[in-house]
Design a protein around this motif. Structure first.
Motif, PDB file in Angstrom:
ATOM      1  N   ILE A 366       0.837  -1.206   0.000  1.00 21.54           N
ATOM      2  CA  ILE A 366       0.000   0.000   0.000  1.00 21.54           C
ATOM      3  C   ILE A 366       0.870   1.252   0.000  1.00 21.54           C
ATOM      4  O   ILE A 366       0.578   2.236  -0.686  1.00 21.54           O
ATOM      5  N   LEU A 367       1.981   1.197   0.738  1.00 19.38           N
ATOM      6  CA  LEU A 367       2.864   2.358   0.867  1.00 19.38           C
ATOM      7  C   LEU A 367       3.891   2.447  -0.261  1.00 19.38           C
ATOM      8  O   LEU A 367       4.555   3.470  -0.402  1.00 19.38           O
ATOM      9  N   SER A 368       4.006   1.373  -1.049  1.00 19.72           N
ATOM     10  CA  SER A 368       5.050   1.354  -2.075  1.00 19.72           C
ATOM     11  C   SER A 368       4.610   2.107  -3.326  1.00 19.72           C
ATOM     12  O   SER A 368       3.422   2.293  -3.573  1.00 19.72           O
ATOM     13  N   SER A 369       5.598   2.518  -4.126  1.00 19.09           N
ATOM     14  CA  SER A 369       5.297   3.207  -5.384  1.00 19.09           C
ATOM     15  C   SER A 369       6.231   2.785  -6.513  1.00 19.09           C
ATOM     16  O   SER A 369       6.019   3.176  -7.654  1.00 19.09           O
ATOM     17  N   GLY A 370       7.267   2.003  -6.206  1.00 19.81           N
ATOM     18  CA  GLY A 370       8.236   1.615  -7.214  1.00 19.81           C
ATOM     19  C   GLY A 370       8.234   0.136  -7.513  1.00 19.81           C
ATOM     20  O   GLY A 370       7.319  -0.602  -7.123  1.00 19.81           O
ATOM     21  N   ASP A 371       9.269  -0.317  -8.190  1.00 14.61           N
ATOM     22  CA  ASP A 371       9.383  -1.720  -8.576  1.00 14.61           C
ATOM     23  C   ASP A 371       9.833  -2.604  -7.415  1.00 14.61           C
ATOM     24  O   ASP A 371       9.610  -3.805  -7.438  1.00 14.61           O
ATOM     25  N   LEU A 372      10.495  -1.994  -6.428  1.00 14.43           N
ATOM     26  CA  LEU A 372      10.976  -2.743  -5.264  1.00 14.43           C
ATOM     27  C   LEU A 372      10.441  -2.111  -3.988  1.00 14.43           C
ATOM     28  O   LEU A 372      10.348  -0.890  -3.883  1.00 14.43           O
ATOM     29  N   ILE A 373      10.090  -2.960  -3.032  1.00 14.77           N
ATOM     30  CA  ILE A 373       9.654  -2.460  -1.727  1.00 14.77           C
ATOM     31  C   ILE A 373      10.892  -2.104  -0.914  1.00 14.77           C
ATOM     32  O   ILE A 373      11.791  -2.932  -0.746  1.00 14.77           O
ATOM     33  N   GLU A 374      10.913  -0.903  -0.419  1.00 20.29           N
ATOM     34  CA  GLU A 374      12.061  -0.421   0.352  1.00 20.29           C
ATOM     35  C   GLU A 374      11.778  -0.510   1.842  1.00 20.29           C
ATOM     36  O   GLU A 374      10.626  -0.579   2.276  1.00 20.29           O
ATOM     37  N   ALA A 375      12.829  -0.526   2.635  1.00 17.04           N
ATOM     38  CA  ALA A 375      12.681  -0.529   4.089  1.00 17.04           C
ATOM     39  C   ALA A 375      11.978   0.758   4.507  1.00 17.04           C
ATOM     40  O   ALA A 375      12.159   1.805   3.898  1.00 17.04           O
ATOM     41  N   GLY A 376      11.173   0.664   5.523  1.00 13.29           N
ATOM     42  CA  GLY A 376      10.454   1.863   5.951  1.00 13.29           C
ATOM     43  C   GLY A 376       9.597   1.610   7.156  1.00 13.29           C
ATOM     44  O   GLY A 376       9.713   0.586   7.844  1.00 13.29           O
ATOM     45  N   GLU A 377       8.655   2.533   7.372  1.00 12.65           N
ATOM     46  CA  GLU A 377       7.840   2.515   8.582  1.00 12.65           C
ATOM     47  C   GLU A 377       6.827   1.367   8.598  1.00 12.65           C
ATOM     48  O   GLU A 377       6.215   1.104   9.623  1.00 12.65           O
ATOM     49  N   TRP A 378       6.653   0.706   7.459  1.00 13.21           N
ATOM     50  CA  TRP A 378       5.696  -0.393   7.422  1.00 13.21           C
ATOM     51  C   TRP A 378       6.127  -1.574   8.277  1.00 13.21           C
ATOM     52  O   TRP A 378       5.308  -2.407   8.648  1.00 13.21           O
ATOM     53  N   LEU A 379       7.420  -1.669   8.595  1.00 15.62           N
ATOM     54  CA  LEU A 379       7.927  -2.777   9.415  1.00 15.62           C
ATOM     55  C   LEU A 379       8.406  -2.252  10.760  1.00 15.62           C
ATOM     56  O   LEU A 379       9.285  -1.381  10.815  1.00 15.62           O
ATOM     57  N   PRO A 380       7.851  -2.737  11.883  1.00 17.25           N
ATOM     58  CA  PRO A 380       8.324  -2.317  13.206  1.00 17.25           C
ATOM     59  C   PRO A 380       9.810  -2.619  13.363  1.00 17.25           C
ATOM     60  O   PRO A 380      10.335  -3.579  12.798  1.00 17.25           O
TER      61      PRO A 380
END
Length: 434
Positions: A366-380
């Motif tokens: 849901i938070l992604s916008s590119g071809d790869l999911i990047e590290a971020g706030e979605w993971l505690p």
């Protein structure tokens, strides 16, 4: 309506071979063959045609025999009455239309059944995908390979299975796996959570009730045990079942018999029971909340599902599976994870296990916008504890084993890719075998 006239049996057979005929009216006395012989041979060419014969003989024994054998629909004595003949022909043609309509409907029914089979097969495949029932069930970790090695020993029989493990480890998934690959796979599989209903409602849900057994029981009702007869019943959260219902369940497990609520008559069923719980039943027995005799009946084949933190080798393929599952649903283009995101996934403890991992991947998409999911706030953020060194060693092992798989076991390529010497890689692999 078209009529055809021929002068012999041979001509009639030739006509039947090239023309679709609804009604054949033959004279008994014809050149080359009798009318009865013609109609008998006509069956091989056009079995649907209505067959009638004209005869001027009073001795009709041969014709009666032909009728009894099904070669002739009806015979008409000469001289015939014109009105009676027209009525007979009309009824014969109506019979033909009825036969053809029945055949058409039968073909449509058969075609519909074939379509239904195909649709059911497709539905089963989609359901299998939804629950992960594919040929690539995630079992890369030694812990899960051990689970499936044990699982293979119980799939082909009807032994009661007790699945234990933390919430979200996949107990329902494994119950489906057992049923869908066992001898009862063509029968029903039903799941009932024993913690979602009060005792009276759960009793009626499992065993059914008689009309008038309680307020609101306006008609007789089958319970799940009757509905799933011949199939498999998963009793999830079995530890939440009341002591009264535990007694009734024990009887079903012992001899397959039970009574509906409000009935005195015993009923017999053949149901495979799979029970699941996230609690320690031994502790529940000690505290007087669970019957020991029921525990022994359920514990015929115990199977513990390890938590995700004890099988981190399964995290990358599980994450990829969840990514494929949700990317189209959420209309996202991401097809993979950055190294940093994958590293964070491997370091997290997952108190909610696979179910939590699935929710995290959905959130990441849901938070992604590119071809790869990047590290971020979605993971505690992973907790910093005394086991960090051990987890780092596990992560290193996962990375080494994945690289070896990609490079088809080539140590030289794997060492180069990991940026370590072949000697170091060899030592690590030696340590993993201890």
């Amino acid at each position: 309506m078209r009529w055809f006239a021929v002068s012999s049996g041979t001509e009639a057979l030739a006509l039947l071979a090239r023309q679709d005929i609804a009604l054949i009216i033959a004279d008994q006395r014809m050149p080359e063959m009798t009318g009865a012989e013609l109609l008998e041979r006509a069956i091989e060419i056009n079995p649907n045609a209505i067959r009638m014969i004209l005869t001027g003989y009073t001795d009709t024994a041969a014709l009666v025999q032909a009728i009894n054998q099904g070669h002739i629909y009806q015979y008409i004595n000469k001289p015939w009455d014109r009105r009676e003949l027209k009525l007979t022909v009309k009824l014969a043609l109506e019979r033909y239309e009825l036969v053809m309509e029945n055949q058409r409907l039968l073909k449509e029914l058969q075609a519909a059944n074939e379509r239904l089979k195909d649709e059911n097969l497709l539905l089963k495949k989609e359901t299998d995908k939804e629950f992960g029932f594919t040929n690539t069930v995630v079992r890369q970790s030694p812990a899960m390979r051990h689970v499936f090695n044990r699982l293979d020993k119980v799939i082909d029989n009807s032994a009661t299975v007790l699945l234990t493990g933390e919430t979200g480890t996949g107990k329902t998934l494994l119950a489906h796996h057992i049923h869908s690959r066992g001898p009862r796979k063509d029968k029903l599989f039903i799941e009932q959570n024993c913690g979602t209903l009060p005792e009276t409602l759960l009793e009626s849900e499992l065993f059914g009730h008689k009309r008038g057994a309680f307020t609101g029981a306006v008609q007789d009702r089958k319970g799940l045990f009757e509905a799933v007869d011949g199939g498999t019943l998963l009793l999830d959260e079995i530890s939440e079942m009341s002591p009264t219902l535990q007694v009734k369940l024990l009887q079903v497990l012992q001899d397959g018999s039970f009574r509906r609520v409000g009935e005195s008559q015993y009923r017999q069923v053949d149901v495979r029971v799979i029970a699941a719980t996230n609690r320690d039943l031994s502790t529940e027995i000690e505290n007087g909340r669970f019957r020991s005799d029921l525990y022994y009946r359920l514990n015929v084949f115990p199977l513990h599902i390890p938590p995700l933190r004890e099988r981190i080798e399964d995290i990358p393929p599980l994450a990829e599976h969840c990514l494929r599952k949700y990317r189209h649903k959420l209309n996202r283009q991401a097809t993979g994870f950055t190294e940093e995101a994958l590293r964070d996934l491997l370091r997290y403890d997952y108190p909610g296990n696979v179910r939590e991992l699935e929710n995290l991947i959905e959130r990441a998409l849901i938070l992604s916008s590119g071809d790869l999911i990047e590290a971020g706030e979605w993971l505690p953020q992973p907790p910093s504890d005394t086991n960090e060194i051990s987890r780092l060693e596990q992560l290193e092992r996962v990375q080494i084993e994945r690289s070896l798989t990609i490079n088809n076991g080539n140590l030289k390529l794997t060492a180069k890719e990991l940026g370590i010497s072949r000697t170091t890689l060899w030592r690590r692999l030696k340590d993993y075998q201890k």
